[in-house]
Design an enzyme around this catalytic site. Structure first.
Site, mmCIF file in Angstrom:
data_model
loop_
_atom_site.group_PDB
_atom_site.id
_atom_site.type_symbol
_atom_site.label_atom_id
_atom_site.label_comp_id
_atom_site.label_asym_id
_atom_site.label_seq_id
_atom_site.Cartn_x
_atom_site.Cartn_y
_atom_site.Cartn_z
ATOM 1 N N GLY A 177 1.332 -1.198 0.498
ATOM 2 C CA GLY A 177 0.761 0.184 0.134
ATOM 3 C C GLY A 177 1.097 1.441 -0.359
ATOM 4 N N GLY B 267 -0.615 2.726 6.627
ATOM 5 C CA GLY B 267 -0.189 1.949 7.836
ATOM 6 C C GLY B 267 0.654 0.049 7.811
ATOM 7 C CE LYS B 268 3.681 0.073 3.109
ATOM 8 N NZ LYS B 268 3.568 1.588 2.790
ATOM 9 C CB SER C 47 4.972 -3.947 5.949
ATOM 10 O OG SER C 47 6.102 -3.438 6.549
#
Length: 185
Positions: free
Chosen positions: A20, A25-26, A91
């Site tokens: 993302g 917010g990963k 992430s």
């Protein structure tokens, strides 16, 4: 605890690839998920794109080839850990189509989780000050500002961080892991 003999191959772990936009917010969700899974007794690692980039130091910039090197390193680490029976959370921005193709083509036991967040909200969060620096012309490589961030196609799960708290996001991901057929305590 006895070590497995060479004839005993561990069951491969799952690999969750959280992708993302920057400040979406990963990493936060990845860390919350890591703690929750470990608290339940799961063997799990979290690899973050920023940490891998930091390992390479100043040798990596933000050109497409540099971004690809970070993703290739994450793919390698994730696959090796999974093969050893460790569950993996990655992430990473993973914004370029080449990088996404590499992930989809080479990561085993993969589930792609799109961490959805509008660029406007990411810019408001901006914990590292990157959006402000891009707006001021100090950097010209921020995907989402200097080039468009395209949402991944066909992700296995979408987590909207504008409407879900980190804990609610982790609950949804754990439910997804169970739907994948993995048993968690």
């Amino acid at each position: 605890m006895a070590l497995p003999t060479p004839s005993q191959t561990p069951e491969p772990g799952f690999i969750l690839w959280l992708m993302g936009p920057t400040s979406g917010g990963k990493t936060t969700i990845g860390e919350h998920l890591l703690q929750r899974l470990r608290a339940g007794g799961a063997s799990v690692m979290h690899y973050d794109g920023d940490e891998v980039r930091g390992f390479f130091g100043d040798t990596l910039g933000f050109k497409a080839s540099d971004r690809q090197r970070v993703v290739a390193t994450l793919v390698h680490l994730a696959n090796r850990s999974s093969a050893a029976g460790v569950n993996v959370i990655v992430s990473a921005l993973t914004a370029n189509q080449d990088a996404r193709r590499l992930v989809l083509d080479t990561v085993k036991n993969l589930s792609v989780i799109y961490i959805k967040c509008s660029i406007k909200t990411c810019a408001e969060r901006d914990p590292k000050g990157l959006y402000a620096r891009a707006k001021n012309g100090e950097i010209d490589t921020l995907i989402g500002v200097n080039s468009e961030y395209l949402a991944p196609e066909n992700s296995d799960l979408v987590i909207d961080t504008e409407s879900l708290s980190p804990n609610a996001a982790v609950d949804a991901i754990i439910q997804h892991i169970r739907q994948m057929g993995y048993e968690l305590t």
